[in-house]
Enzyme design. Structure first.
Site, PDB file in Angstrom:
ATOM      1  CG  ASP A  68      -1.993  -1.036   1.180  1.00  0.00           C
ATOM      2  OD1 ASP A  68      -2.411  -1.410   0.062  1.00  0.00           O
ATOM      3  OD2 ASP A  68      -2.434  -1.480   2.255  1.00  0.00           O
TER       4      ASP A  68
ATOM      5  CE1 TYR B  58       4.100  -6.602   3.702  1.00  0.00           C
ATOM      6  CE2 TYR B  58       3.369  -8.878   3.851  1.00  0.00           C
ATOM      7  CZ  TYR B  58       3.431  -7.683   3.165  1.00  0.00           C
ATOM      8  OH  TYR B  58       2.828  -7.566   1.940  1.00  0.00           O
TER       9      TYR B  58
END
Length: 270
Positions: free
Chosen positions: A60, A118
């Site tokens: 994003d 992540y």
């Protein structure tokens, strides 16, 4: 030109690192800056033909990557240095190619991946940072990283992550398999490290937002398990900011033999 005269097509994989703070996300979009658009432009200059890349995970706006993987096809035959040094020379300073590898026809950066990893970096200090302000998330209340770690372990394995899924998420199912989730402290930095087969939209940031409430002693350790069981996004904490999030690694079957550089970011070892 007959089929026999068609030039050969090469499939190439690249490891990509980027600071996402100046981009509206990975995916190419009209009239806004994207990492994909900048990378495709640089690759097209080196290949001397239009290049389209496919990535392992579309991050994003504001999210960073140290371990993004892409692939593309081209008829251009170039040395590895052209796809690394040459492409980097045509990229803005906040995007870089880390490695290159020729891959077989059946490889796909997204669909061949078996897991994504992540790391979320929290700068846990009373005063906000200046130098790394776009690469970490500032949280001023003291955080108990060990408490956060214990609370997070209920997320391991296959679960319905509806409570940690963005309302606009388009995934067909909220079920994901979390392989590990660790919360550690490194001086003023608290790091949430999570690996799963895949992630629903905003899953890491939503988990971190709720873990910070536990770490600040605003919620009990049991709260994360309660949220998971409730399957209700409205009960969980607000989504953590984008700037602390990094895609650090993507796993593939060993037969592709892709490079595995240090994940980072910054001071973080593997």
């Amino acid at each position: 030109m007959s089929d026999q005269q068609q030039p050969p097509v090469y499939k190439i994989a690249l490891g990509i690192e980027y600071d996402g703070s100046r981009y509206y996300g990975w995916q190419r979009q009209n009239e806004v800056r994207s990492v994909q658009e900048k990378l495709e432009k640089a690759l097209s200059q080196v290949a001397n033909e239009p290049i389209t890349v496919f990535c392992a995970g579309r991050t994003d706006a504001g999210v960073h990557g140290t371990g993004q993987v892409v692939h593309f096809e081209t008829t251009a035959q170039r040395k590895d240095a052209a796809w690394t040094l040459g492409v980097n020379a045509n990229l803005p300073g906040d995007i870089a190619v880390r490695w290159v590898k020729a891959v077989p026809d059946d490889f796909h950066a997204r669909f061949s991946a078996t897991a994504r990893r992540y790391r979320y970096i929290i700068y846990n200090h009373r005063l906000r940072p200046a130098v790394l302000s776009k690469g970490v998330t500032h949280f001023y209340e003291p955080l108990d990283a060990e408490r956060m770690h214990r609370a997070a372990q209920c997320l391991l394995g296959e679960n319905d992550f509806t409570s940690f899924r963005a309302v606009q998420c388009q995934s067909r199912t909220p079920w994901r398999n979390v392989m590990h989730i660790n919360v550690t402290r490194h001086g003023p930095y608290v790091v949430v490290d999570i690996k799963a087969n895949a992630f629903v939209h905003h899953m890491v940031r939503n988990i971190v937002g709720s873990l910070m409430e536990v770490g600040a002693h605003n919620q009990p350790e049991s709260w994360i398990a309660e949220l998971l069981a409730a399957k209700d996004r409205t009960l969980a904490a607000a989504t953590a900011k984008a700037e602390g999030l990094y895609l650090v690694a993507v796993d593939y079957p060993d037969r592709y033999d892709l490079p595995k550089p240090p994940m980072g970011p910054l001071f973080l070892a593997d």
